[in-house]
Design an enzyme around this catalytic site. Sequence first.
Site, mmCIF file in Angstrom:
data_model
loop_
_atom_site.group_PDB
_atom_site.id
_atom_site.type_symbol
_atom_site.label_atom_id
_atom_site.label_comp_id
_atom_site.label_asym_id
_atom_site.label_seq_id
_atom_site.Cartn_x
_atom_site.Cartn_y
_atom_site.Cartn_z
ATOM 1 N N HIS A 129 0.921 -1.053 0.050
ATOM 2 C CA HIS A 129 0.120 0.077 0.069
ATOM 3 C C HIS A 129 0.904 1.110 0.028
ATOM 4 O O HIS A 129 2.017 1.129 0.522
ATOM 5 C CB HIS A 129 -0.970 -0.047 1.248
ATOM 6 C CG HIS A 129 -1.991 1.149 1.309
ATOM 7 N ND1 HIS A 129 -1.659 2.176 1.747
ATOM 8 C CD2 HIS A 129 -3.210 0.874 1.179
ATOM 9 C CE1 HIS A 129 -2.757 3.051 1.833
ATOM 10 N NE2 HIS A 129 -3.521 2.174 1.242
ATOM 11 N N ASP A 206 3.219 -4.564 8.069
ATOM 12 C CA ASP A 206 1.757 -3.753 7.927
ATOM 13 C C ASP A 206 0.595 -4.746 7.990
ATOM 14 O O ASP A 206 0.390 -5.477 7.068
ATOM 15 C CB ASP A 206 1.784 -3.076 6.255
ATOM 16 C CG ASP A 206 0.424 -2.314 6.067
ATOM 17 O OD1 ASP A 206 -0.543 -2.734 6.886
ATOM 18 O OD2 ASP A 206 0.408 -1.727 5.103
ATOM 19 N N GLN A 209 -4.749 -5.001 6.740
ATOM 20 C CA GLN A 209 -5.456 -6.292 6.063
ATOM 21 C C GLN A 209 -5.607 -7.467 6.996
ATOM 22 O O GLN A 209 -6.304 -8.303 6.552
ATOM 23 C CB GLN A 209 -5.371 -6.150 4.956
ATOM 24 C CG GLN A 209 -5.433 -4.863 4.068
ATOM 25 C CD GLN A 209 -6.777 -4.609 3.979
ATOM 26 O OE1 GLN A 209 -7.867 -5.151 4.258
ATOM 27 N NE2 GLN A 209 -6.912 -3.085 3.846
ATOM 28 N N LYS A 232 -10.076 -0.837 10.763
ATOM 29 C CA LYS A 232 -10.441 -2.077 9.803
ATOM 30 C C LYS A 232 -10.623 -3.288 10.694
ATOM 31 O O LYS A 232 -10.593 -4.571 10.131
ATOM 32 C CB LYS A 232 -9.130 -2.156 9.078
ATOM 33 C CG LYS A 232 -9.021 -0.990 7.929
ATOM 34 C CD LYS A 232 -7.877 -1.446 7.034
ATOM 35 C CE LYS A 232 -7.170 -0.247 6.158
ATOM 36 N NZ LYS A 232 -8.237 0.198 5.131
ATOM 37 N N CYS A 370 -4.581 2.596 -3.653
ATOM 38 C CA CYS A 370 -3.361 3.318 -3.092
ATOM 39 C C CYS A 370 -2.160 1.916 -3.099
ATOM 40 O O CYS A 370 -1.376 1.844 -2.375
ATOM 41 C CB CYS A 370 -3.570 3.394 -1.497
ATOM 42 S SG CYS A 370 -4.898 4.569 -1.396
#
Length: 412
Positions: A129, A206, A209, A232, A370
Amino acid sequence: MSTNVASAFDVQRIRRDFPILTQRIHGKPLVYLDNAATTQKPQAVIDAMVRSYAEDNANIHRGVHLLSERATQAYEEARVKIQKFLNAPNAREIIFVRGTTEGINLVAQTYGRVNVGRGDQVLITHMEHHSNIVPWQMICEEKGAELKVLPITDEGELRMDLLDGLLTDRTKIVAVAHVSNSLGTINPIKVIVEKAHQRGIPVLVDGAQAVAHMPVDVQALGCDFYAMSGHKLFGPTGIGVLYGRLTLLEAMPPYQGGGDMISAVTFKKTTYNAVPNKFEAGTPNIAGSVGLGAAIDYLKALDFTAVSAHERELLAYGTRVLGAVPGVRIVGTASHKASVLSFVMDDVHPHDIGTILDQEGVAIRTGHHCTQPLMERLCVPATARASLALYNTKEEIDALVGALAKVREIFA
Ligand code: 7TS
């Protein structure tokens, strides 16, 4: 759905916890398939935040009065909930930030500022991202360092065979997504960490998600930093978490200067507070932390194994029925995937798909998500992306497929 999973996981009962899901959009029942952008909030999270403002509102860490004590306690309790959720060894390793983006920028601007120098390298991957690209690019540019990129396959998997060659004596940090937001690929974090650590290189993951879709254990992963966003994870916007290994956090300079991050201030010299306060300058998002804590409580009360099984079934079903729609091609077909169905359709731009789907009550995201370098690598200008969460159903995937038939009709 197997009877086992069905008995452990009642999706209709779950749906009743999310007030927004009963809405109608353009006269049609809302089919919310944009969970990778943000998830909906259960009533328990909304209530916890209302309660925080209605009953416990005060600034933290400074008042001698009872309200301030209660607010401080709620904030610190949320920190412990997240520590346990991520299985971090120590609550001091949990830093509240605005979200994944700020967590990554924090590491780039603190760890990066002192450890990345001229001629050094930062290794990311081709599926990141923008928020796990640009902060590293900025520090590399400033320091005269080089941004290296681990390539991917056409299916959207990391070229693990090339990893060893990209980990060099100049590599100062590896930054990689746990799960790709555009493709759903689940990356082999443990292997990456092992290889990086063999060379003494820390790894930032990261986790934006991942956290809503699988149990995350930072000790099992072995990573040094893990960034995530509350919104999220069925929690509020404007709150997120950076997990960092304590020894690293203690050695890092502060990120922002201001109240709460200091030990003592004179015009000559300021000494800094201990971790985590050193990284939490100013009044934080107190109600947000409470909401995030409530989201974690909500998830903990569910059977996460059953949640994961439900989502796996949805993904398998969605892959099958979407793949059978004439002219549709699924983008991202890794063998380990979570929750994301990105696709393109012959002769129809993704934005047109999204607009027509909206008229049918189906909310998806279209565009580059993104991840512009990823789109370029896969030779697509954009995709339409349906992203799933625990409250989605097979019927909603059928509604998506039905709406795509409308798209086809209009463009025929
Ligand atoms: N990293 C990944 C993998 C993401 O998917 C996102 C947001 C971020 C970082 C940034 O998170 P934030 O909460 O700080 O904004 N991804 C998306 C998306 O896929 N659609 O909208 C936002």
